[in-house]
Design a protein around this motif. Structure first.
Motif, PDB file in Angstrom:
ATOM      1  N   THR A  22       0.825  -1.200   0.000  1.00 53.61           N
ATOM      2  CA  THR A  22       0.000   0.000   0.000  1.00 53.61           C
ATOM      3  C   THR A  22       0.861   1.252   0.000  1.00 53.61           C
ATOM      4  OG1 THR A  22      -0.106  -0.052   2.412  1.00 53.61           O
ATOM      5  CG2 THR A  22      -1.865  -1.164   1.224  1.00 53.61           C
ATOM      6  N   ARG A  23       2.172   1.089   0.191  1.00 46.57           N
ATOM      7  CA  ARG A  23       3.070   2.232   0.245  1.00 46.57           C
ATOM      8  C   ARG A  23       3.275   2.811  -1.141  1.00 46.57           C
ATOM      9  NH1 ARG A  23       8.204   2.685  -0.945  1.00 46.57           N
ATOM     10  NH2 ARG A  23       8.434   0.462  -1.265  1.00 46.57           N
ATOM     11  N   SER A  24       3.345   4.124  -1.254  1.00 42.89           N
ATOM     12  CA  SER A  24       3.689   4.764  -2.518  1.00 42.89           C
ATOM     13  C   SER A  24       5.122   4.402  -2.879  1.00 42.89           C
ATOM     14  CB  SER A  24       3.555   6.285  -2.399  1.00 42.89           C
ATOM     15  OG  SER A  24       2.226   6.647  -2.173  1.00 42.89           O
ATOM     16  N   TYR A  25       5.331   3.993  -4.094  1.00 39.91           N
ATOM     17  CA  TYR A  25       6.662   3.543  -4.496  1.00 39.91           C
ATOM     18  C   TYR A  25       7.517   4.738  -4.884  1.00 39.91           C
ATOM     19  CZ  TYR A  25       9.325  -0.664  -5.379  1.00 39.91           C
ATOM     20  OH  TYR A  25      10.221  -1.696  -5.282  1.00 39.91           O
ATOM     21  N   ALA A  26       8.618   4.916  -4.198  1.00 40.87           N
ATOM     22  CA  ALA A  26       9.536   6.018  -4.497  1.00 40.87           C
ATOM     23  C   ALA A  26      10.936   5.575  -4.143  1.00 40.87           C
ATOM     24  CB  ALA A  26       9.152   7.261  -3.688  1.00 40.87           C
ATOM     25  N   ALA A  27      11.929   6.236  -4.727  1.00 39.97           N
ATOM     26  CA  ALA A  27      13.311   5.846  -4.480  1.00 39.97           C
ATOM     27  C   ALA A  27      13.654   5.939  -2.995  1.00 39.97           C
ATOM     28  CB  ALA A  27      14.255   6.714  -5.310  1.00 39.97           C
ATOM     29  N   HIS A  28      13.224   7.013  -2.357  1.00 45.07           N
ATOM     30  CA  HIS A  28      13.463   7.186  -0.925  1.00 45.07           C
ATOM     31  C   HIS A  28      12.122   7.155  -0.199  1.00 45.07           C
ATOM     32  CE1 HIS A  28      17.619   8.184  -1.791  1.00 45.07           C
ATOM     33  NE2 HIS A  28      17.205   9.080  -2.662  1.00 45.07           N
ATOM     34  N   TRP A  29      12.001   6.239   0.747  1.00 46.09           N
ATOM     35  CA  TRP A  29      10.738   6.088   1.457  1.00 46.09           C
ATOM     36  C   TRP A  29      10.491   7.292   2.364  1.00 46.09           C
ATOM     37  CZ3 TRP A  29       9.703   0.412   3.302  1.00 46.09           C
ATOM     38  CH2 TRP A  29       9.966  -0.468   2.243  1.00 46.09           C
ATOM     39  N   GLU A  30       9.269   7.727   2.445  1.00 48.16           N
ATOM     40  CA  GLU A  30       8.889   8.791   3.359  1.00 48.16           C
ATOM     41  C   GLU A  30       8.477   8.160   4.689  1.00 48.16           C
ATOM     42  OE1 GLU A  30       6.014  11.423   1.748  1.00 48.16           O
ATOM     43  OE2 GLU A  30       7.178  11.848  -0.077  1.00 48.16           O
ATOM     44  N   LEU A  31       9.281   8.390   5.711  1.00 44.61           N
ATOM     45  CA  LEU A  31       9.083   7.746   7.005  1.00 44.61           C
ATOM     46  C   LEU A  31       8.564   8.744   8.033  1.00 44.61           C
ATOM     47  CD1 LEU A  31      12.389   5.661   7.171  1.00 44.61           C
ATOM     48  CD2 LEU A  31      10.220   5.072   6.061  1.00 44.61           C
ATOM     49  N   SER A  32       7.846   8.226   9.017  1.00 52.94           N
ATOM     50  CA  SER A  32       7.338   9.057  10.101  1.00 52.94           C
ATOM     51  C   SER A  32       7.334   8.232  11.389  1.00 52.94           C
ATOM     52  CB  SER A  32       5.919   9.545   9.786  1.00 52.94           C
ATOM     53  OG  SER A  32       5.026   8.451   9.626  1.00 52.94           O
ATOM     54  N   GLY A  33       6.988   8.897  12.484  1.00 52.75           N
ATOM     55  CA  GLY A  33       6.945   8.207  13.766  1.00 52.75           C
ATOM     56  C   GLY A  33       8.313   8.139  14.413  1.00 52.75           C
ATOM     57  N   ASP A  34       8.565   7.063  15.142  1.00 53.97           N
ATOM     58  CA  ASP A  34       9.836   6.872  15.835  1.00 53.97           C
ATOM     59  C   ASP A  34      10.829   6.228  14.869  1.00 53.97           C
ATOM     60  OD1 ASP A  34      11.962   6.206  17.472  1.00 53.97           O
ATOM     61  OD2 ASP A  34      10.716   5.429  19.100  1.00 53.97           O
ATOM     62  N   VAL A  35      11.786   7.010  14.397  1.00 59.73           N
ATOM     63  CA  VAL A  35      12.759   6.494  13.426  1.00 59.73           C
ATOM     64  C   VAL A  35      14.198   6.628  13.952  1.00 59.73           C
ATOM     65  CG1 VAL A  35      11.310   6.810  11.395  1.00 59.73           C
ATOM     66  CG2 VAL A  35      12.720   8.716  12.203  1.00 59.73           C
ATOM     67  N   GLY A  36      14.359   6.706  15.252  1.00 59.57           N
ATOM     68  CA  GLY A  36      15.697   6.784  15.828  1.00 59.57           C
ATOM     69  C   GLY A  36      16.376   5.437  15.839  1.00 59.57           C
ATOM     70  N   VAL A  37      17.454   5.292  15.054  1.00 58.25           N
ATOM     71  CA  VAL A  37      18.177   4.015  14.980  1.00 58.25           C
ATOM     72  C   VAL A  37      19.669   4.259  14.764  1.00 58.25           C
ATOM     73  CG1 VAL A  37      16.227   2.746  13.961  1.00 58.25           C
ATOM     74  CG2 VAL A  37      17.958   3.754  12.478  1.00 58.25           C
ATOM     75  N   HIS A  38      20.436   3.211  14.998  1.00 60.90           N
ATOM     76  CA  HIS A  38      21.844   3.161  14.602  1.00 60.90           C
ATOM     77  C   HIS A  38      22.119   1.742  14.161  1.00 60.90           C
ATOM     78  CE1 HIS A  38      26.123   4.318  14.737  1.00 60.90           C
ATOM     79  NE2 HIS A  38      25.666   5.562  14.841  1.00 60.90           N
ATOM     80  N   ASP A  39      22.765   1.569  13.014  1.00 62.11           N
ATOM     81  CA  ASP A  39      23.084   0.235  12.466  1.00 62.11           C
ATOM     82  C   ASP A  39      21.832  -0.617  12.259  1.00 62.11           C
ATOM     83  OD1 ASP A  39      25.875   0.914  12.892  1.00 62.11           O
ATOM     84  OD2 ASP A  39      25.586   0.351  14.984  1.00 62.11           O
ATOM     85  N   PRO A  40      20.878  -0.161  11.442  1.00 64.05           N
ATOM     86  CA  PRO A  40      19.623  -0.902  11.294  1.00 64.05           C
ATOM     87  C   PRO A  40      19.719  -2.125  10.393  1.00 64.05           C
ATOM     88  CG  PRO A  40      19.618   0.994   9.846  1.00 64.05           C
ATOM     89  CD  PRO A  40      20.890   1.089  10.654  1.00 64.05           C
ATOM     90  N   THR A  41      18.850  -3.083  10.638  1.00 63.31           N
ATOM     91  CA  THR A  41      18.621  -4.234   9.763  1.00 63.31           C
ATOM     92  C   THR A  41      17.115  -4.414   9.664  1.00 63.31           C
ATOM     93  OG1 THR A  41      19.031  -6.619   9.444  1.00 63.31           O
ATOM     94  CG2 THR A  41      18.798  -5.856  11.708  1.00 63.31           C
ATOM     95  N   ILE A  42      16.636  -4.865   8.513  1.00 61.52           N
ATOM     96  CA  ILE A  42      15.193  -4.874   8.272  1.00 61.52           C
ATOM     97  C   ILE A  42      14.715  -6.233   7.792  1.00 61.52           C
ATOM     98  CG2 ILE A  42      15.321  -4.159   5.844  1.00 61.52           C
ATOM     99  CD1 ILE A  42      12.920  -2.253   6.447  1.00 61.52           C
ATOM    100  N   ILE A  43      13.456  -6.539   8.134  1.00 61.32           N
ATOM    101  CA  ILE A  43      12.832  -7.763   7.654  1.00 61.32           C
ATOM    102  C   ILE A  43      11.328  -7.513   7.539  1.00 61.32           C
ATOM    103  CG2 ILE A  43      12.452  -8.754   9.964  1.00 61.32           C
ATOM    104  CD1 ILE A  43      13.151 -11.508   8.760  1.00 61.32           C
ATOM    105  N   LYS A  44      10.688  -8.147   6.566  1.00 56.73           N
ATOM    106  CA  LYS A  44       9.246  -8.041   6.425  1.00 56.73           C
ATOM    107  C   LYS A  44       8.606  -9.373   6.784  1.00 56.73           C
ATOM    108  CE  LYS A  44       5.566  -6.417   3.393  1.00 56.73           C
ATOM    109  NZ  LYS A  44       5.155  -6.086   2.004  1.00 56.73           N
TER     110      LYS A  44
END
Length: 316
Positions: A22-44
């Motif tokens: 459902t996310r709009s497809y763009a080169a850089h994702w538009e993020l909101s909320g709590d996005v404070g991280v260091h050294d992130p890793t992601i999984i869906k």
């Protein structure tokens, strides 16, 4: 060019819809909320995205739409006893640079505990049936360095090769980035140690390996130069590729990553300083942190789609 980009955007939007995005497809994702991280890793998992990062007990963010993130409980509430055995001077509960991936019906979470500036470190492993289920099991120590080795056991990255076999990439400073094969059952080292990237400039600053396989090549992404200094950080993301997972990896100019090579993917901009600590997910997107010059240099999450050119090289 505009017409080609428009066609590409339509194609990507259709693909996203077909995949249930459902996310709009763009080169850089538009993020909101709590996005404070260091050294992130992601999984869906299902329709939710999870981001694990450095911090007390391994910090976790979740998003149900790929845009708005919120913080959920950390992985470790108490330190396993073996942490202190291998890293006596570790700051309690300070866990670094996790890496999360699904493999063979489980979710595997590699991470590191260390003493800042020293190669007295250890890589650990936890597992779960799924991220959503939680109930993480401590799988113990994977490998450690006690200060006598010429490498550092931090920044782990689980890599699955073209044959479906697991490997572990890791390393920071000293003699650079390493790679070792893992046993499919224990998910711990079973083979030789290979050197895959090294810097002899800027104090040998290279770390955070992330390897992805695409169209016959293994692509190695790494962070180089100065991290962890807010807006004064000079961190940047570089890459190279190889036909073999063990190397040699070379950049777009043919320079070996064992000899200070590496094509720059991202060196930051006026707002986002020192991008790095990256993780490439399914070869089509990359997460990393960067220091926000508009918010006191706080490290924040950035997610971008990777675009591959006709020669097989990545960009945003």
């Amino acid at each position: 060019m505009k017409r080609k980009f428009g066609i590409l955007l339509i194609v990507l939007t259709v693909m996203a819809a077909a995949l249930g995005e459902t996310r709009s497809y763009a080169a850089h994702w538009e993020l909101s909320g709590d996005v404070g991280v260091h050294d992130p890793t992601i999984i869906k998992e299902g329709s939710s995205w999870y981001v694990f990062s450095t911090g007390p007990g391994i910090q976790v963010l979740r998003s149900d739409d790929g845009a708005n993130f919120y913080r959920v409980p950390q992985i470790f509430l108490n330190a396993p006893s073996w942490w202190k055995t291998h890293v006596p001077n570790q700051n309690p509960m300070d866990v670094w640079a996790p890496d999360v991936k699904s493999y063979n019906g489980k979710v595997w979470l590699y991470y590191s505990v260390s003493t800042f500036g020293k190669n007295v470190s250890a890589i650990g492993l936890a597992s779960a049936s799924s991220v959503g289920a939680g109930s993480w099991k401590d799988e113990g120590m994977v490998l450690a360095t006690n200060g006598t080795q010429d490498y550092n056991a931090i920044d782990p990255e689980l890599v699955i090769d073209a044959n479906g076999d697991p490997w572990l990439a890791f390393g920071s400073f000293w003699s650079g980035l390493k790679l070792t094969k893992l046993d499919k059952n224990t998910m711990k080292p079973t083979g030789s140690l290979y050197s895959i990237a090294r810097r002899t400039i800027n104090d040998g600053a290279i770390e955070a390996p992330s390897i992805t396989y695409r169209n016959g090549y293994y692509y190695l992404f790494a962070s180089v130069d100065k991290c962890c200094s807010g807006v004064n950080s000079t961190y940047k993301i570089v890459y190279g590729r190889s036909k073999n997972i063990t190397g040699p990896y070379v950049d777009k100019n043919g320079v070996s990553l064992m000899n200070n090579g590496g094509t720059v993917l991202d060196s930051g901009n006026a707002r986002w300083k020192g991008p790095g600590g990256q993780d490439v997910y399914n070869s089509n997107l990359i997460v990393r942190h960067a220091y926000d010059a508009e918010d006191g240099g706080n490290p924040k999450l950035l997610i971008s789609d990777l675009i591959w050119d006709s020669g097989g090289w990545p960009s945003y």
